[in-house]
Motif scaffolding. Structure first.
Motif, PDB file in Angstrom:
ATOM      1  N   SER A   1      18.958  -3.085 -13.238  1.00 43.50           N
ATOM      2  CA  SER A   1      19.017  -2.651 -11.847  1.00 43.50           C
ATOM      3  C   SER A   1      19.212  -1.139 -11.807  1.00 43.50           C
ATOM      4  CB  SER A   1      20.177  -3.342 -11.128  1.00 43.50           C
ATOM      5  OG  SER A   1      20.377  -2.769  -9.849  1.00 43.50           O
ATOM      6  N   ASP A   2      18.575  -0.491 -10.851  1.00 39.80           N
ATOM      7  CA  ASP A   2      18.697   0.968 -10.766  1.00 39.80           C
ATOM      8  C   ASP A   2      19.748   1.399  -9.756  1.00 39.80           C
ATOM      9  OD1 ASP A   2      17.409   0.273  -8.447  1.00 39.80           O
ATOM     10  OD2 ASP A   2      15.841   1.792  -8.588  1.00 39.80           O
ATOM     11  N   THR A   3      20.576   0.460  -9.338  1.00 36.32           N
ATOM     12  CA  THR A   3      21.599   0.809  -8.353  1.00 36.32           C
ATOM     13  C   THR A   3      22.971   0.329  -8.786  1.00 36.32           C
ATOM     14  OG1 THR A   3      20.050   0.712  -6.516  1.00 36.32           O
ATOM     15  CG2 THR A   3      22.363   0.540  -5.976  1.00 36.32           C
ATOM     16  N   ASN A   4      23.869   1.282  -8.816  1.00 36.81           N
ATOM     17  CA  ASN A   4      25.278   0.960  -8.958  1.00 36.81           C
ATOM     18  C   ASN A   4      25.906   1.279  -7.606  1.00 36.81           C
ATOM     19  OD1 ASN A   4      28.025   0.935  -9.485  1.00 36.81           O
ATOM     20  ND2 ASN A   4      27.804   1.739 -11.555  1.00 36.81           N
ATOM     21  N   PRO A   5      26.364   0.264  -6.869  1.00 37.43           N
ATOM     22  CA  PRO A   5      26.904   0.523  -5.532  1.00 37.43           C
ATOM     23  C   PRO A   5      27.948   1.630  -5.507  1.00 37.43           C
ATOM     24  CG  PRO A   5      26.720  -1.836  -5.909  1.00 37.43           C
ATOM     25  CD  PRO A   5      26.407  -1.164  -7.218  1.00 37.43           C
ATOM     26  N   GLU A   6      28.621   1.845  -6.631  1.00 39.54           N
ATOM     27  CA  GLU A   6      29.630   2.897  -6.701  1.00 39.54           C
ATOM     28  C   GLU A   6      29.006   4.271  -6.488  1.00 39.54           C
ATOM     29  OE1 GLU A   6      33.223   4.795  -6.930  1.00 39.54           O
ATOM     30  OE2 GLU A   6      32.775   2.664  -6.651  1.00 39.54           O
ATOM     31  N   ALA A   7      27.741   4.433  -6.869  1.00 39.56           N
ATOM     32  CA  ALA A   7      27.066   5.719  -6.671  1.00 39.56           C
ATOM     33  C   ALA A   7      26.925   6.035  -5.185  1.00 39.56           C
ATOM     34  CB  ALA A   7      25.693   5.693  -7.344  1.00 39.56           C
ATOM     35  N   ILE A   8      26.599   5.027  -4.390  1.00 36.26           N
ATOM     36  CA  ILE A   8      26.472   5.231  -2.945  1.00 36.26           C
ATOM     37  C   ILE A   8      27.825   5.583  -2.339  1.00 36.26           C
ATOM     38  CG2 ILE A   8      25.829   4.135  -0.762  1.00 36.26           C
ATOM     39  CD1 ILE A   8      23.937   2.335  -2.362  1.00 36.26           C
ATOM     40  N   VAL A   9      28.857   4.877  -2.754  1.00 37.83           N
ATOM     41  CA  VAL A   9      30.211   5.151  -2.247  1.00 37.83           C
ATOM     42  C   VAL A   9      30.619   6.580  -2.579  1.00 37.83           C
ATOM     43  CG1 VAL A   9      32.648   4.535  -2.435  1.00 37.83           C
ATOM     44  CG2 VAL A   9      30.907   2.733  -2.368  1.00 37.83           C
ATOM     45  N   GLN A  10      30.389   6.991  -3.820  1.00 36.45           N
ATOM     46  CA  GLN A  10      30.762   8.349  -4.225  1.00 36.45           C
ATOM     47  C   GLN A  10      30.012   9.406  -3.415  1.00 36.45           C
ATOM     48  OE1 GLN A  10      30.496   9.007  -8.476  1.00 36.45           O
ATOM     49  NE2 GLN A  10      31.603   7.118  -8.957  1.00 36.45           N
ATOM     50  N   LEU A  11      28.728   9.163  -3.139  1.00 43.22           N
ATOM     51  CA  LEU A  11      27.941  10.135  -2.370  1.00 43.22           C
ATOM     52  C   LEU A  11      28.438  10.206  -0.927  1.00 43.22           C
ATOM     53  CD1 LEU A  11      25.596  12.122  -2.300  1.00 43.22           C
ATOM     54  CD2 LEU A  11      24.084  10.198  -1.724  1.00 43.22           C
ATOM     55  N   MET A  12      28.723   9.083  -0.319  1.00 45.17           N
ATOM     56  CA  MET A  12      29.221   9.086   1.062  1.00 45.17           C
ATOM     57  C   MET A  12      30.601   9.745   1.138  1.00 45.17           C
ATOM     58  SD  MET A  12      26.659   7.866   2.636  1.00 45.17           S
ATOM     59  CE  MET A  12      25.398   8.132   1.366  1.00 45.17           C
ATOM     60  N   ASP A  13      31.436   9.493   0.126  1.00 44.97           N
ATOM     61  CA  ASP A  13      32.748  10.149   0.063  1.00 44.97           C
ATOM     62  C   ASP A  13      32.588  11.661  -0.060  1.00 44.97           C
ATOM     63  OD1 ASP A  13      33.982   7.696   0.231  1.00 44.97           O
ATOM     64  OD2 ASP A  13      34.517   7.580  -1.898  1.00 44.97           O
ATOM     65  N   PHE A  14      31.593  12.083  -0.824  1.00 41.16           N
ATOM     66  CA  PHE A  14      31.317  13.515  -0.995  1.00 41.16           C
ATOM     67  C   PHE A  14      30.933  14.145   0.347  1.00 41.16           C
ATOM     68  CE2 PHE A  14      28.086  16.846  -1.683  1.00 41.16           C
ATOM     69  CZ  PHE A  14      28.831  17.775  -2.406  1.00 41.16           C
ATOM     70  N   ILE A  15      30.085  13.465   1.092  1.00 39.96           N
ATOM     71  CA  ILE A  15      29.678  13.973   2.408  1.00 39.96           C
ATOM     72  C   ILE A  15      30.894  14.104   3.321  1.00 39.96           C
ATOM     73  CG2 ILE A  15      28.345  13.451   4.491  1.00 39.96           C
ATOM     74  CD1 ILE A  15      26.303  12.022   2.672  1.00 39.96           C
ATOM     75  N   ALA A  16      31.709  13.070   3.365  1.00 42.00           N
ATOM     76  CA  ALA A  16      32.880  13.068   4.253  1.00 42.00           C
ATOM     77  C   ALA A  16      33.877  14.161   3.877  1.00 42.00           C
ATOM     78  CB  ALA A  16      33.555  11.699   4.215  1.00 42.00           C
ATOM     79  N   GLU A  17      34.041  14.394   2.585  1.00 37.86           N
ATOM     80  CA  GLU A  17      35.033  15.358   2.113  1.00 37.86           C
ATOM     81  C   GLU A  17      34.589  16.806   2.301  1.00 37.86           C
ATOM     82  OE1 GLU A  17      38.400  17.060   0.475  1.00 37.86           O
ATOM     83  OE2 GLU A  17      38.063  14.980   1.087  1.00 37.86           O
ATOM     84  N   HIS A  18      33.311  17.065   2.083  1.00 34.99           N
ATOM     85  CA  HIS A  18      32.855  18.459   2.033  1.00 34.99           C
ATOM     86  C   HIS A  18      31.984  18.876   3.218  1.00 34.99           C
ATOM     87  CE1 HIS A  18      34.451  19.099  -2.037  1.00 34.99           C
ATOM     88  NE2 HIS A  18      34.091  17.845  -2.256  1.00 34.99           N
ATOM     89  N   PHE A  19      31.679  17.953   4.113  1.00 35.55           N
ATOM     90  CA  PHE A  19      30.897  18.286   5.313  1.00 35.55           C
ATOM     91  C   PHE A  19      31.657  17.737   6.535  1.00 35.55           C
ATOM     92  CE2 PHE A  19      28.004  18.495   1.810  1.00 35.55           C
ATOM     93  CZ  PHE A  19      27.107  19.508   2.120  1.00 35.55           C
ATOM     94  N   LYS A  20      32.695  18.460   6.898  1.00 38.03           N
ATOM     95  CA  LYS A  20      33.613  17.985   7.942  1.00 38.03           C
ATOM     96  C   LYS A  20      32.932  17.860   9.307  1.00 38.03           C
ATOM     97  CE  LYS A  20      37.230  17.840   5.234  1.00 38.03           C
ATOM     98  NZ  LYS A  20      37.831  16.535   4.850  1.00 38.03           N
ATOM     99  N   ASP A  21      31.843  18.612   9.528  1.00 32.96           N
ATOM    100  CA  ASP A  21      31.162  18.566  10.824  1.00 32.96           C
ATOM    101  C   ASP A  21      30.197  17.389  10.936  1.00 32.96           C
ATOM    102  OD1 ASP A  21      32.470  20.855  11.612  1.00 32.96           O
ATOM    103  OD2 ASP A  21      30.868  22.202  10.939  1.00 32.96           O
ATOM    104  N   VAL A  22      29.966  16.691   9.853  1.00 31.91           N
ATOM    105  CA  VAL A  22      29.033  15.568   9.884  1.00 31.91           C
ATOM    106  C   VAL A  22      29.719  14.338  10.485  1.00 31.91           C
ATOM    107  CG1 VAL A  22      27.726  13.931   8.481  1.00 31.91           C
ATOM    108  CG2 VAL A  22      27.610  16.377   7.971  1.00 31.91           C
ATOM    109  N   LYS A  23      29.211  13.904  11.627  1.00 27.88           N
ATOM    110  CA  LYS A  23      29.729  12.703  12.292  1.00 27.88           C
ATOM    111  C   LYS A  23      28.701  11.571  12.309  1.00 27.88           C
ATOM    112  CE  LYS A  23      33.449  14.981  13.135  1.00 27.88           C
ATOM    113  NZ  LYS A  23      34.660  14.704  12.305  1.00 27.88           N
TER     114      LYS A  23
END
Length: 354
Positions: free
Chosen positions: A165-187
């Protein structure tokens, strides 16, 4: 007369002795035979390697990620001494993204006998599994093998199917966490997707759940074919603070149009694969698809040369995840890349793209 009879009897006796000795050697005690080197009662290990191999590939469409899977797969075979044009007969089929071709290709492959069949991406593999019963099947580029009904157990699939499988669900979680942490204006995050692709639906669901924890909303924009991708991306301008794409074959094939929209409107664009970041998305948490294909190729070598049963081989997922940033894309999309962002990249030499 008696003398002649005596000579004749002597000759007969010698022939009987010679024949008897020959029969003993034929029974397997010849010192030159491999069996003589084994312990009593022991069986020599089976050698399933062949002089030549016949392998078929069904690929859903041409784009960099899927092409890299195929290239990595063939590289693993080559490193094991299985080389196209020498001892490998390769039957490569590309459906060019046309659903009517998936089954046609699968039926053609099912009508012949192959030592191994490779499906690249979910739709092609689903067609293969429904048709090919007389050859082992491996897959790559599949997001959720269980949901796609390719296997019902990841640890021991059984039957004639397994893969990576080419997807580890943890990769998606980490990317979304990155967006939330470093792009505070993104709602709001807008995702361009083909609702008819199961892998896209599953990944968008994972992203939505991960974003909900941060109070961020996911907005979907549908594209049923590549010609609709740009329009779908443009429909998100003014509604989404960032853009995101899954491992959606329809969207990835036309992802340059999403990049164009992101650059023109200074919208941060995040993807689920490295190849799209190399093309112009800003960031992903991912891996190299070439390595993913190589991993499947190693499974193929175990089947072809070691006689392993695919049904006994666990389905694997990427385990070497890293944040990948495209610094040039950041400039195009008006993103200030901070030291804190860069510090999250483990392999800075390869995953900080200039």
């Amino acid at each position: 007369m008696k003398k002649k009879l005596g000579v004749l009897l002597a000759i007969v006796a010698m022939l009987v002795t010679v024949i008897g000795c020959g029969s003993n050697n034929a029974g397997g005690n010849n010192s030159g035979s491999p069996a003589n080197n084994s312990a009593p009662g022991a069986e020599a290990p089976a050698d399933t390697s062949k002089e030549s191999y016949k392998v078929a590939i069904s690929q859903v469409v041409e784009h960099p990620s899927l092409d890299a899977i195929r290239e990595g797969f063939l590289a693993a075979l080559k490193d094991a001494g299985i080389v196209e044009g020498e001892n490998l007969k390769l039957d490569y089929n590309n459906a060019q993204g046309d659903p009517t071709n998936y089954m046609t290709i699968a039926q053609k492959i099912a009508g012949d006998k192959y030592d191994l069949v490779l499906g690249i991406a979910t739709p092609s593999t689903q067609a293969l599994v429904s048709q090919v019963k007389n050859s082992p099947i491996l897959f790559g580029g599949v997001t959720d093998p269980i949901d796609a009904k390719l296997v019902d157990n990841l640890e021991k699939p059984g039957g004639n199917v397994s893969g990576a499988s080419d997807t580890n669900p943890e990769a998606i979680v980490q990317l979304m966490d990155f967006i939330a942490e470093h792009f505070k204006d993104v709602k709001t995050v807008g995702v361009v997707m083909n609702q008819g692709e199961p892998n896209a639906v599953i990944m968008a669901g994972h992203a939505e759940k991960a974003l909900e924890k941060h109070g961020i909303k996911l907005i979907r924009a549908s594209a049923t074919n590549t010609s609709e991708v740009k329009q779908a991306a443009e429909s998100l301008v003014g509604r989404a603070d960032a853009l995101y794409t899954t491992l959606d074959n329809t969207v990835v094939e036309a992802v340059s149009t999403v990049i164009q929209v992101a650059n023109e409107h200074d919208i941060p664009f995040f993807s689920s694969d490295r190849d799209t970041v190399e093309k112009g998305a800003f960031a992903t948490v991912g891996f190299k698809y070439y390595d993913h294909g190589y991993q499947v190729g190693e499974m193929a070598v175990a089947v072809l040369k070691e006689g392993k049963q695919v049904g006994d081989m666990p389905v694997t997922v990427p385990d070497k995840l890293d944040l990948i940033l495209n610094l040039k894309a950041a400039q195009e999309q008006g993103i200030e890349v901070t030291d804190a962002m860069k510090d999250l990249v483990k392999d800075k030499e390869n995953n900080l793209l200039e």
